[in-house]
Design a protein around this motif. Structure first.
Motif, mmCIF file in Angstrom:
data_model
loop_
_atom_site.group_PDB
_atom_site.id
_atom_site.type_symbol
_atom_site.label_atom_id
_atom_site.label_comp_id
_atom_site.label_asym_id
_atom_site.label_seq_id
_atom_site.Cartn_x
_atom_site.Cartn_y
_atom_site.Cartn_z
ATOM 1 N N GLU A 1 54.906 46.585 12.479
ATOM 2 C CA GLU A 1 54.808 47.449 13.657
ATOM 3 C C GLU A 1 54.432 46.592 14.841
ATOM 4 O O GLU A 1 53.390 45.924 14.827
ATOM 5 C CB GLU A 1 53.761 48.552 13.447
ATOM 6 N N ASN A 2 55.308 46.585 15.867
ATOM 7 C CA ASN A 2 55.066 45.747 17.048
ATOM 8 C C ASN A 2 54.770 44.300 16.654
ATOM 9 O O ASN A 2 53.828 43.685 17.151
ATOM 10 C CB ASN A 2 53.954 46.334 17.911
ATOM 11 N N SER A 3 55.570 43.793 15.727
ATOM 12 C CA SER A 3 55.546 42.401 15.274
ATOM 13 C C SER A 3 54.265 42.028 14.531
ATOM 14 O O SER A 3 53.958 40.843 14.365
ATOM 15 C CB SER A 3 55.764 41.452 16.463
ATOM 16 N N HIS B 1 62.541 48.248 20.449
ATOM 17 C CA HIS B 1 61.824 48.855 21.587
ATOM 18 C C HIS B 1 62.183 48.189 22.913
ATOM 19 O O HIS B 1 61.310 47.893 23.725
ATOM 20 C CB HIS B 1 60.304 48.788 21.368
ATOM 21 N N ASN C 1 57.353 40.438 20.561
ATOM 22 C CA ASN C 1 56.094 41.165 20.329
ATOM 23 C C ASN C 1 56.287 42.652 20.079
ATOM 24 O O ASN C 1 55.306 43.373 19.910
ATOM 25 C CB ASN C 1 55.157 40.968 21.528
ATOM 26 N N THR C 2 57.524 43.126 20.068
ATOM 27 C CA THR C 2 57.732 44.578 19.968
ATOM 28 C C THR C 2 58.649 44.965 18.814
ATOM 29 O O THR C 2 59.296 46.012 18.844
ATOM 30 C CB THR C 2 58.322 45.121 21.284
ATOM 31 N N SER D 1 59.610 46.262 15.120
ATOM 32 C CA SER D 1 59.140 47.028 13.966
ATOM 33 C C SER D 1 60.212 47.002 12.888
ATOM 34 O O SER D 1 61.408 46.990 13.190
ATOM 35 C CB SER D 1 58.823 48.473 14.363
#
Length: 401
Positions: A347-349, A375, A334-335, A337
């Motif tokens: 961006e953030n998956s 991240h 989920n994080t 980019s």
């Protein structure tokens, strides 16, 4: 440290090189010789394929058992791999004939071969060719050497740097071949690095090993690992600096210069992948550690779908994030980019709107960069490869014909 474009494998003090056509190939040069005036400290890294060619075994024994090398004889056009007892005898004959010509001990002569696997070497032209080799310390000899080690390469690969250690000018130069079957650790590549630095073999081996993972082992063309491939570093000490060790105050300068030479050669190999039109660089940030970052970067740059997307100038970032997911590294799905060049596409998956037209223009460039930010930590790594083209299939479909 300064890069010097006009210097070459024979530029460090006391080194000479040459190459010629002996008859293993139809017309092109196919036999090469690199010589040091004096026995040199030697270090090497070798293919991880458990099937290893006879020349590689001969050279590996010198590197690991004696730590000294004064010359290396190289042929292209025949790998001398999977050729049994005859192949080992032929490799040893190449070693002895070269030693006799130079008037040195056979255990100071390395042997390297590249070309088709499983074919018996034609030894008469090789032996005759060895007698005709006349190494020189001039650019012409270095060019001949670089040409003679090529197989499907489209260009020669050379680089050189100079630096200062203990007030003495120290030069490190390199030459390599490699175009296909590039998936180190190692691959269908031969790399030869010369330096006039004064350093013992054990410390030279440590220096080479410290940079291999972030240079030669961070490139891929097609995921295949060959049987012959090696990088050899020879250091003859003629710069007359104080002996380099990890405790020497300028040790890091030497390692950084060796790294620069190795990285240049690795990127040239990746860029010259069979049929390639583009160099792809993948940078991974925010991984749990550097090892994980390099693992992800190499998975992305080695993905056939990523490679074909870059060839087709298709900004299909889904192929990139999928490769991140199957890399085997620890990630947070989920994080993630992703950037293509300077354009953020994820961006953030989650997808970010971008101009398809602008990215098509970018992806037409000869060098393409993909950045993945996870991240998760401080891990940072790179990998290099090339696009996958119609010509790659054509070259490899007709390699023996």
């Amino acid at each position: 440290m300064k890069k010097i474009s006009y210097k070459n494998i024979a530029s460090p003090k006391g080194f000479k090189a040459t190459g010629l056509h002996c008859g293993l190939k139809h017309k092109k040069k196919d036999l090469a010789l690199l010589v040091s005036e004096v026995p040199a400290s030697v270090a090497g890294v070798f293919t991880t394929n458990v099937i290893q060619a006879a020349p590689l075994l001969v050279t590996k024994e010198i590197v690991y058992e004696t730590g000294k090398m004064q010359a290396i004889i190289v042929n292209s056009g025949n790998a001398n791999a999977c050729t049994g007892k005859r192949g080992m005898a032929d490799a040893l004959t190449m070693q002895k004939e070269t030693a006799d010509k130079l008037g040195i001990s056979p255990n100071l002569v390395g042997v390297a071969s590249t070309g088709v696997i499983g074919e018996i070497m034609k030894m008469k032209p090789v032996i005759d060719g060895i007698q005709n080799l006349q190494p020189i310390d001039e650019l012409e000899g270095a060019i001949q050497f670089a040409q003679a080690i090529m197989t499907t390469d489209t260009v020669t690969k050379n680089t050189a740097y100079k630096t200062s250690i203990d007030g003495k000018e120290v030069m490190i130069a390199g030459v390599a071949k490699g175009s296909g079957m590039i998936e180190p650790n190692m691959a269908t590549m031969l790399g030869f690095i010369t330096t006039d630095a004064n350093i013992e073999s054990n410390h030279l081996q440590a220096a080479l090993k410290s940079i291999t993972d972030i240079t030669f082992n961070s490139i891929t063309v097609d995921g295949d690992t060959s049987t012959n491939d090696m990088v050899i570093v020879m250091a003859n000490g003629l710069a007359e600096n104080d002996t380099l060790t990890p405790n020497h105050p300028e040790w890091d300068i030497f390692v950084q210069t060796l790294h620069a030479v190795s990285l240049d050669l690795a990127k040239m190999i990746a860029k010259d992948g069979e049929g390639a039109t583009k160099l792809i660089e993948v940078e991974v940030l925010g991984a749990l550690n550097d090892v994980e970052a390099r693992k992800i970067a190499k998975t992305v740059v080695g993905s056939p779908l990523v490679k074909t997307a870059v060839f087709g100038c298709d900004a299909n970032w889904g192929r990139v994030i999928a490769a991140v997911g199957y890399s085997g590294a620890t990630i947070n799905p989920n994080t993630i980019s992703i950037q293509l060049g300077s354009t953020t596409v994820v961006e953030n998956s989650e997808p970010v709107p971008f101009s398809e037209e602008d990215l098509i223009v970018y992806l037409k460039q000869p060098e393409v960069k993909i950045v993945v930010e996870l991240h998760q930590g401080d891990g940072h790594g790179y990998a290099w490869g090339c696009d996958l083209t119609y010509d790659y299939v054509q070259i490899n479909a007709t390699y023996r014909s």
